[in-house]
Design a protein around this motif. Sequence first.
Motif, short mmCIF file in Angstrom:
data_model
loop_
_atom_site.label_atom_id
_atom_site.label_comp_id
_atom_site.label_asym_id
_atom_site.label_seq_id
_atom_site.Cartn_x
_atom_site.Cartn_y
_atom_site.Cartn_z
N GLU A 6 -12.41 -8.47 10.55
CA GLU A 6 -11.15 -7.73 10.39
C GLU A 6 -10.10 -8.23 11.36
O GLU A 6 -10.42 -8.75 12.43
N CYS A 22 -9.27 -8.42 6.01
CA CYS A 22 -10.70 -8.66 6.15
C CYS A 22 -11.00 -10.00 5.50
O CYS A 22 -10.74 -10.18 4.30
N TRP A 36 -12.84 -0.10 2.97
CA TRP A 36 -12.48 0.21 4.35
C TRP A 36 -13.02 1.58 4.72
O TRP A 36 -12.94 2.52 3.94
N TYR A 94 -11.17 0.79 12.41
CA TYR A 94 -11.27 0.56 10.97
C TYR A 94 -12.24 -0.59 10.72
O TYR A 94 -12.13 -1.66 11.33
N CYS A 96 -14.29 -3.03 7.81
CA CYS A 96 -14.39 -3.64 6.50
C CYS A 96 -15.86 -3.64 6.09
O CYS A 96 -16.73 -3.91 6.93
#
Length: 120
Positions: A6, A22, A36, A94, A96
């Motif tokens: 990411e 990503c 995500w 966050y 991926c």
Amino acid sequence: QVQLVESGGGLVQIGGSLRLSCAASGRISSRLSMGWFRQVPGKEREFVARIGWSGAYTAYAAFVKGRFTISRDNDKNTMSLQMNSLEPEDTAVYYCAADPSFVTSRSDYWGQGTQVTVSS
């Protein structure tokens, strides 16, 4: 094996925008479902958005409320998440994820995560 990396996280003010990316490498099939997820300390990882292998199917968590858009480019083996109208509650790491079937929080392939911080 599939490797996911990411990028694009950072610090943004309330109402601002960020675009997460990503990049996938390794034994890739363009038919991977990708998505995500995000996580804050002390809480479970939660679903944000997912996209089917062709890009025709997308799904979003209720809290997205039309603010995020997920997309992918199979020629470049990349997936993106455009995030607009960011709120402090969007602050999280966050991740991926990818899956040959249907990406979920139990999928096998994950990136290392990218931090998104929304300041007030």
